[in-house]
Write a protein that holds these residues in place. Structure first.
Motif, short mmCIF file in Angstrom:
data_model
loop_
_atom_site.label_atom_id
_atom_site.label_comp_id
_atom_site.label_asym_id
_atom_site.label_seq_id
_atom_site.Cartn_x
_atom_site.Cartn_y
_atom_site.Cartn_z
N MET A 53 0.85 -1.17 0.00
CA MET A 53 0.00 0.00 0.00
C MET A 53 0.90 1.24 0.00
SD MET A 53 -3.15 1.09 2.53
CE MET A 53 -2.62 0.09 3.85
N GLY A 54 0.56 2.19 -0.81
CA GLY A 54 1.36 3.40 -0.90
C GLY A 54 1.20 4.29 0.32
N TYR A 55 2.18 5.15 0.50
CA TYR A 55 2.17 6.03 1.66
C TYR A 55 0.99 7.00 1.60
CZ TYR A 55 3.57 9.49 5.08
OH TYR A 55 3.58 10.34 6.13
N ASP A 56 0.66 7.47 0.39
CA ASP A 56 -0.44 8.43 0.26
C ASP A 56 -1.78 7.81 0.67
OD1 ASP A 56 1.33 10.32 -0.66
OD2 ASP A 56 0.97 9.83 -2.77
N LEU A 57 -2.01 6.58 0.24
CA LEU A 57 -3.25 5.90 0.59
C LEU A 57 -3.31 5.60 2.09
CD1 LEU A 57 -5.83 4.80 -0.68
CD2 LEU A 57 -4.65 2.63 -0.99
N GLN A 58 -2.19 5.20 2.67
CA GLN A 58 -2.15 4.93 4.10
C GLN A 58 -2.37 6.23 4.89
OE1 GLN A 58 1.48 3.16 5.44
NE2 GLN A 58 0.70 2.75 7.48
N PHE A 59 -1.82 7.32 4.41
CA PHE A 59 -2.02 8.62 5.06
C PHE A 59 -3.50 9.01 5.04
CE2 PHE A 59 -2.26 13.26 4.94
CZ PHE A 59 -1.60 13.56 6.11
N ILE A 60 -4.17 8.79 3.93
CA ILE A 60 -5.59 9.13 3.82
C ILE A 60 -6.42 8.26 4.76
CG2 ILE A 60 -7.59 9.08 2.27
CD1 ILE A 60 -5.65 9.98 0.04
N TYR A 61 -6.12 6.94 4.80
CA TYR A 61 -6.83 6.05 5.71
C TYR A 61 -6.63 6.47 7.17
CZ TYR A 61 -8.02 2.65 2.09
OH TYR A 61 -8.55 2.03 1.00
N CYS A 62 -5.41 6.80 7.53
CA CYS A 62 -5.13 7.22 8.91
C CYS A 62 -5.82 8.54 9.23
CB CYS A 62 -3.63 7.33 9.13
SG CYS A 62 -2.80 5.74 9.20
N LEU A 63 -5.85 9.45 8.27
CA LEU A 63 -6.51 10.73 8.49
C LEU A 63 -8.01 10.54 8.71
CD1 LEU A 63 -5.97 13.78 8.56
CD2 LEU A 63 -6.54 13.82 6.14
N ILE A 64 -8.62 9.68 7.91
CA ILE A 64 -10.04 9.38 8.09
C ILE A 64 -10.29 8.70 9.44
CG2 ILE A 64 -11.94 7.94 7.23
CD1 ILE A 64 -10.86 8.50 4.40
N GLY A 65 -9.40 7.79 9.84
CA GLY A 65 -9.53 7.11 11.13
C GLY A 65 -9.40 8.07 12.30
#
Length: 68
Positions: A1-13
């Motif tokens: 998983m790319g860093y950008d997608l992980q950042f978005i998931y963490c931000l939503i969480g």
């Protein structure tokens, strides 16, 4: 998983569990105009809800700041 997608998931969480934390705090505090509130005998349930919100928020923040 790319860093950008992980950042978005963490931000939503983080946003989601912050809102849960605010909602559960409002349930415990109550107030005159609150529609839902915990009664005096549900203090264990309120403490457990706050605890799980804080633990989940901390885990997501660790994922966010711990990844390289």
């Amino acid at each position: 998983m790319g860093y950008d997608l992980q950042f978005i998931y963490c931000l939503i969480g983080v946003i989601l569990f912050s809102m849960f934390l605010m909602y559960d705090t409002q349930l415990i505090i109550g107030g005159e105009k609150s529609l839902y509130k915990l009664d005096l005998e549900s203090y264990v349930l309120g403490a457990l809800a706050l605890y799980t919100d804080i633990v989940n928020l901390f885990a997501i923040l660790l994922t966010l700041f711990g990844s390289n």
